[in-house]
Design an enzyme around this catalytic site. Structure first.
Site, PDB file in Angstrom:
ATOM      1  N   GLU A  42       9.388   0.780  10.904  1.00 58.78           N
ATOM      2  CA  GLU A  42      10.282   1.885  10.699  1.00 58.78           C
ATOM      3  C   GLU A  42       9.499   3.070  11.037  1.00 58.78           C
ATOM      4  O   GLU A  42       8.624   3.307  10.196  1.00 58.78           O
ATOM      5  CB  GLU A  42      10.956   1.915   9.155  1.00 58.78           C
ATOM      6  CG  GLU A  42      11.673   0.511   9.024  1.00 58.78           C
ATOM      7  CD  GLU A  42      12.986   0.428   9.363  1.00 58.78           C
ATOM      8  OE1 GLU A  42      13.666   1.379  10.057  1.00 58.78           O
ATOM      9  OE2 GLU A  42      13.724  -0.533   9.110  1.00 58.78           O
ATOM     10  N   GLU A  86       8.757  15.115  16.315  1.00 54.79           N
ATOM     11  CA  GLU A  86       9.165  15.099  14.879  1.00 54.79           C
ATOM     12  C   GLU A  86       8.333  15.927  13.974  1.00 54.79           C
ATOM     13  O   GLU A  86       7.298  16.000  13.960  1.00 54.79           O
ATOM     14  CB  GLU A  86       8.946  13.742  14.154  1.00 54.79           C
ATOM     15  CG  GLU A  86       9.503  13.694  12.834  1.00 54.79           C
ATOM     16  CD  GLU A  86       9.278  12.019  12.312  1.00 54.79           C
ATOM     17  OE1 GLU A  86       8.320  11.698  12.407  1.00 54.79           O
ATOM     18  OE2 GLU A  86      10.384  11.872  11.826  1.00 54.79           O
ATOM     19  N   LYS A 143       0.935  -1.070   0.056  1.00 50.42           N
ATOM     20  CA  LYS A 143       0.004  -0.042   0.090  1.00 50.42           C
ATOM     21  C   LYS A 143       1.014   1.155   0.116  1.00 50.42           C
ATOM     22  O   LYS A 143       1.715   1.527   1.052  1.00 50.42           O
ATOM     23  CB  LYS A 143      -0.946   0.124   1.105  1.00 50.42           C
ATOM     24  CG  LYS A 143      -1.925   0.970   1.198  1.00 50.42           C
ATOM     25  CD  LYS A 143      -2.485   1.567   2.443  1.00 50.42           C
ATOM     26  CE  LYS A 143      -2.045   2.791   3.148  1.00 50.42           C
ATOM     27  NZ  LYS A 143      -1.965   4.144   2.203  1.00 50.42           N
TER      28      LYS A 143
END
Ligand code: NAD
Length: 502
Positions: A274, A405, A200
């Site tokens: 990840e 982040e 995907k």
């Protein structure tokens, strides 16, 4: 006209034809519409214009793709294919990517907004290197032989061996920052190990994966081995929850990774995650200022800061702190932003208006919390989702900009006085993906290399990745290393086989 320019123009025309072809999902070796018939627009982030639309998959489409992937996994033409022939297929795919490198670069640049040379000589080359390297693993998947004791069976000698078998049907979910590279990092080791996949792409960047699917077919890789279901979060969730998907390989945000881990618990799927990062760049007192500035600029501004290992926390010895900050500000102010086909452009836009507004919000928040704006912090006039490269100084560990982040071209700088303080600041994060230290003092470099808590530590470099070097996170940056030999471990299960020797 130079032949290179002719080729580029040819590639552009082919890319246009591809975009106009009414792209569907890629299942069982064919372009098919989504069951529900829905479509989603693909937008060029550098202009905000709609480039084309692609099919919007749902859980029903995931079901169909998983059935195709399972059938292909069990089919003798894939399961019994000898390793050397599998390796050759992957090299054939690499040859086709090489042939169509300009087309892929066009698609990648349109889809992500990155400048064309970066797509052509960065993304496509990195993807190719990774595919060729990983193809070689196909023939090198090995087990061990063991002489067990079984002391409770005294009169019989035994032998045991381990084999690595493909984990099965793999759901692969990728983000939008390096769509082609991420697709290859996922597909290549899975195929090398003998798995089949349902991939995907991110909803914002489906194009290069759909083009790649056609090259997979042309390379002679059997139908159903690689399936692509485009769509949003619903498609990812359906893959994670699907009872016939054996493993999920995910790259994306930590919050999505947490959700995946929770949902995967019910089927005990294998996971490799990840996730995000907040990587420190530590500059010691002996580092020449120009080297520190160049290194810090590359660490944060590469790919517009949309890099999971972006050097977003700049920790500089107080003796050179202001010089480095001012040098980085000058570098940021000197950067030319532009569309992917603008030959003057050094940096493109962010992926979406949503992402640009998120980055803007982070910068406003940092200023409200006391950070000093040294460069950038503005949205340029015009269309497209641009944000000026931004340098913030005088950060503290309490600031949100130090902890969260941003995933944009924004760095927060802060000074340190002692090595212990620098290391403490560098490790003061829930993430553990990348980190770099800049110095010519070998001993100091090694002290930092062993003290930094991250899956990838660079000395006098940042953001450099090679297919032979394992890449992955610690702590909330996830687990499971891609690239290198570790990638094969992610896609194989160990089986121990034991027998008595007569
Ligand atoms: P995201 O997590 O929102 O989306 C990534 C992908 O996951 C998309 O395809 C999305 O549709 C899908 N998804 C979202 N929520 C899901 C869920 N609950 N279940 C299943 N699928 C789901 O991330 P993004 O905004 O596309 O990408 C940016 C993030 O990715 C950043 O945090 C960045 O650090 C991370 N990233 C990490 C690496 C790495 O190697 N560690 C590399 C690139 C990007």
């Amino acid at each position: 006209m130079a032949s290179g320019a002719n080729e580029a123009r040819g590639a552009e025309a082919i890319a246009e034809t591809f975009l106009a072809s009414g792209l569907g999902l890629w299942i069982d070796g064919r372009d098919v519409p989504a069951v529900g018939g829905a479509r989603r627009d693909v937008v060029d982030p550098s202009t905000g214009a709609v480039v084309c639309s692609v099919a919007e998959g749902t859980a029903q489409d995931v079901d169909i793709a998983v059935i195709a992937a399972r059938k292909a996994f069990n089919a003798p033409e894939w399961r019994k294919l000898k390793p050397l022939l599998r390796e050759r297929m992957l090299h054939r795919l690499a040859d086709l990517i090489e042939r169509d490198a300009d087309i892929l670069a066009q698609l990648e640049a349109r889809d992500t907004g990155k400048i064309l040379p970066a797509a052509r000589y960065g993304d496509v080359v990195i993807a190719l290197d990774s595919l060729r390297y990983t193809a070689g693993w196909t023939t090198k998947i090995e087990g061990t032989t063991i002489t067990p004791s079984f002391s409770y069976i005294p009169d019989v000698q035994f032998s045991a061996r381990t084999v690595r078998e493909p984990v099965g049907v793999v759901g692969q979910i990728i983000p939008w920052n390096f769509p082609l590279v991420m697709a290859i990092w996922k597909i290549a080791p899975a195929l090398a190990a003998g798995c089949t996949v349902v991939l995907k792409p991110a909803e914002d960047t489906p194009l290069s994966a759909l083009y790649l699917a056609r090259l997979v077919d042309e390379a002679g890789i059997p139908a159903g081995v690689v399936n692509i279901v485009t769509g949003g979060r619903e498609v990812g969730v359906a893959l994670v929850e699907h009872p016939d998907v054996d493993k999920i390989a995910f790259t994306g945000s930590t919050s999505a990774g947490q959700d995946i881990q929770r949902r995967a618990a019910s089927t005990m799927k294998r996971l490799s995650l990840e996730l995000g990062g907040k990587s420190p760049v530590v500059v010691l007192a002996d580092c020449p200022v120009p080297m520190a500035v160049e290194g810090a600029a590359g660490a944060i501004f590469f790919n517009h800061g949309q890099v999971c290992t972006a050097g977003s926390r700049l920790i500089v010895h107080r003796s050179i702190y202001e010089d480095v900050v001012q040098g980085l500000a000058a570098a940021a102010n000197g950067m030319t932003l532009g569309t992917s086909d603008d030959p003057q452009a050094q940096m493109g836009p962010l992926i979406s208006a949503r992402q640009r507004d998120r980055v803007k919000g982070f910068v406003e928040g940092a200023l409200a919390q006391g950070a000093r704006l040294v460069a950038g912090g503005t949205v340029p006039e015009g269309d497209g989702f641009f944000y000026r490269p931004t340098v913030l100084a005088d950060g503290t560990p309490e600031m949100t900009i130090f902890r969260d982040e941003v995933f944009g071209p924004v760095v927060i700088a802060l000074p340190f006085d002692t090595e212990e303080e620098a290391l403490r600041l560098a490790n003061d994060t829930c993430f553990g993906l990348g980190a770099s230290v800049w110095t010519s003092d070998l001993h100091a470099a090694n002290r930092f290399a062993s003290g930094l808590k991250a899956g990838n530590v660079w000395i006098n470099a940042h953001n450099i990745l090679d297919p032979a070097v394992p890449f992955g996170g610690w702590k909330m940056s996830g687990y499971g290393h891609e690239l290198g030999h570790s990638a094969i471990e992610l896609y194989t299960e160990v089986k121990a086989i034991t027998m008595p020797l007569l």
